[in-house]
Scaffold this active site. Structure first.
Site, PDB file in Angstrom:
ATOM      1  N   TRP A  27      -5.238  11.909   3.375  1.00  0.00           N
ATOM      2  CA  TRP A  27      -4.385  10.979   2.631  1.00  0.00           C
ATOM      3  C   TRP A  27      -5.160  10.263   1.531  1.00  0.00           C
ATOM      4  O   TRP A  27      -4.616  10.008   0.448  1.00  0.00           O
ATOM      5  CB  TRP A  27      -3.722   9.978   3.579  1.00  0.00           C
ATOM      6  CG  TRP A  27      -2.692  10.628   4.454  1.00  0.00           C
ATOM      7  CD1 TRP A  27      -2.725  10.787   5.799  1.00  0.00           C
ATOM      8  CD2 TRP A  27      -1.471  11.246   4.007  1.00  0.00           C
ATOM      9  NE1 TRP A  27      -1.607  11.465   6.231  1.00  0.00           N
ATOM     10  CE2 TRP A  27      -0.826  11.754   5.155  1.00  0.00           C
ATOM     11  CE3 TRP A  27      -0.876  11.418   2.758  1.00  0.00           C
ATOM     12  CZ2 TRP A  27       0.400  12.428   5.094  1.00  0.00           C
ATOM     13  CZ3 TRP A  27       0.347  12.091   2.690  1.00  0.00           C
ATOM     14  CH2 TRP A  27       0.969  12.583   3.852  1.00  0.00           C
TER      15      TRP A  27
ATOM     16  N   ASP B 199      -4.470   1.429   1.867  1.00  0.00           N
ATOM     17  CA  ASP B 199      -3.349   2.013   2.593  1.00  0.00           C
ATOM     18  C   ASP B 199      -3.554   1.651   4.068  1.00  0.00           C
ATOM     19  O   ASP B 199      -4.552   2.032   4.676  1.00  0.00           O
ATOM     20  CB  ASP B 199      -3.371   3.531   2.396  1.00  0.00           C
ATOM     21  CG  ASP B 199      -2.280   4.256   3.172  1.00  0.00           C
ATOM     22  OD1 ASP B 199      -1.550   3.626   3.949  1.00  0.00           O
ATOM     23  OD2 ASP B 199      -2.178   5.484   2.983  1.00  0.00           O
TER      24      ASP B 199
ATOM     25  N   LYS C 189       5.334   4.190  11.144  1.00  0.00           N
ATOM     26  CA  LYS C 189       4.307   4.334  12.176  1.00  0.00           C
ATOM     27  C   LYS C 189       4.260   3.117  13.090  1.00  0.00           C
ATOM     28  O   LYS C 189       4.323   3.254  14.306  1.00  0.00           O
ATOM     29  CB  LYS C 189       2.946   4.574  11.522  1.00  0.00           C
ATOM     30  CG  LYS C 189       2.940   5.821  10.629  1.00  0.00           C
ATOM     31  CD  LYS C 189       1.625   6.011   9.907  1.00  0.00           C
ATOM     32  CE  LYS C 189       1.697   7.145   8.903  1.00  0.00           C
ATOM     33  NZ  LYS C 189       1.937   8.459   9.515  1.00  0.00           N
TER      34      LYS C 189
END
Length: 365
Positions: free
Chosen positions: A106, A174, A198
């Site tokens: 990511w 992030d 999440k």
């Protein structure tokens, strides 16, 4: 029968939250309508978004000089919005400098997207060891527009053990897979962003926490929907926000507060993770590939010790299939790395981790 869902996202939600949402599905707060049907500008919806923001501020200790934005597009859109708002030049392709640390798939995606709008310098990477550790973070360049890290790496199961000091250069992160999993000093960051699917709620909502001095007028060529000032000026209501997702986040935040807040949740998360890592470290069949110092609390990849690749693949596929039959689902590792992975977010009860460990022991025998 409820299963134990170890998916990395969309992930498990707290049962009390689902029960509350179900009870309010047709009639929220005696309004005679579902939240899904409410106008986002109505007097009925306004208290919902305001309460969600207040709870998030309280639980994360967000200072008054930070705005909270409820957006869409996931963390992936923030890979573009961050450089567009902080580093974009007067024309596309001419951007200011920005430093990135590469700690996984990511963060690599963030780097590739950021490179379209900023002059990106990848200052350090852990790709040399399949992203199984966090590299040392060099100091930023004095003229960096920002410094970007991925605090918890969902796919490879690593997390930063200490927050880098970037001085006057805004630190951006992030935090999709670790938000509210343990206390975090928001004041050390310029921007924090997280997809909700999440640890916060259902997929479709993105939370952005941004220091007010970073909400600047961007060049005219930047699309209006990709500008932080657009959304900050309108209280996340420039267009129709993800209303139901925001409502669900509010319910999750209430659940966390009722548990005792972030400190209490962190204690439970540490217990779950330690229990699972202790098993892996003692197992003759399974192990964690991640260096101990950098192991994630939320995402735990594990593999078998089988050396023959064909047998290893067959064994792991058998494990995943038999685990699912036992009510332990979504344990396959990411398609790019294989193996297995247990995502044990806030909503995963201790009993779920114990059930997984018991099954692992049985499978090993």
């Amino acid at each position: 029968m409820r299963v134990y869902n170890f998916s990395p996202g969309p992930s498990i939600l707290p049962v009390p939250v689902l029960e509350r949402a179900a009870a309010e599905m047709l009639d929220m707060n005696s309004t005679g309508q579902s939240v899904m049907e409410m106008s986002h500008r109505s007097k009925d919806y306004k208290p919902i978004i305001e309460k969600t923001e207040l709870l998030l501020r309280e639980l994360m200790g967000i200072p008054a000089n930070y705005k909270i934005l409820f957006l869409q597009g996931g963390a992936s859109l923030q890979f573009s919005m961050v450089p567009l708002n902080l580093a974009a030049g007067e024309a596309p392709g001419i951007g200011k400098k920005a430093s990135y640390i590469d700690t996984g798939i990511w963060s690599d995606k963030a780097i590739k997207e950021g490179s379209k709008y900023a002059s990106v310098d990848v200052r350090a990477t852990s790709k040399d060891k399949a992203y199984t550790y966090i590299p040392e973070a060099p100091s930023p360049h004095a003229d960096d527009a920002y410094y970007h890290i991925t605090l918890n790496n969902t796919i490879v199961g690593t997390k930063w053990d200490k927050i880098p000091d970037t001085g006057s250069v805004p630190l951006i992160s992030d935090i999709s897979s670790c938000i509210l999993s343990e206390p975090l000093d928001v004041s050390k960051f310029g921007i924090l962003y997280a997809g909700a699917q999440k640890n916060l709620g259902p997929a479709g909502t993105t939370v952005v926490i941004i220091r007010e001095d970073l909400i600047r007028k961007t060049p005219d060529w930047v699309p209006i929907m990709l500008r932080y000032d657009t959304h900050a000026a309108e209280g996340s209501m420039y267009n129709t926000p993800p209303c139901y997702g925001i409502y669900m986040i509010g319910l999750v935040l209430e659940w966390i507060k009722n548990l005792g807040g972030t400190d209490a949740v962190a204690k439970i998360n540490q217990e779950k993770a330690q229990m699972f890592y202790d098993f892996l470290d003692s197992s003759k069949m399974f192990y964690s590939p991640v260096e101990k110092q950098f192991r994630s609390l939320m995402n735990i990849p594990f593999v078998t010790r089988e050396q023959d690749e064909a047998k290893k693949t067959e064994l792991e596929a058998r494990f995943i299939k038999e685990a699912a039959a036992a009510g332990l689902i979504n344990l396959a590792g990411h398609r790019l790395v294989g193996g297995m992975r247990a995502s044990i977010y806030n909503a995963m009860p201790v009993e779920g981790v114990k059930a997984l460990i018991d099954f692992l022991k049985k499978f090993e025998r």
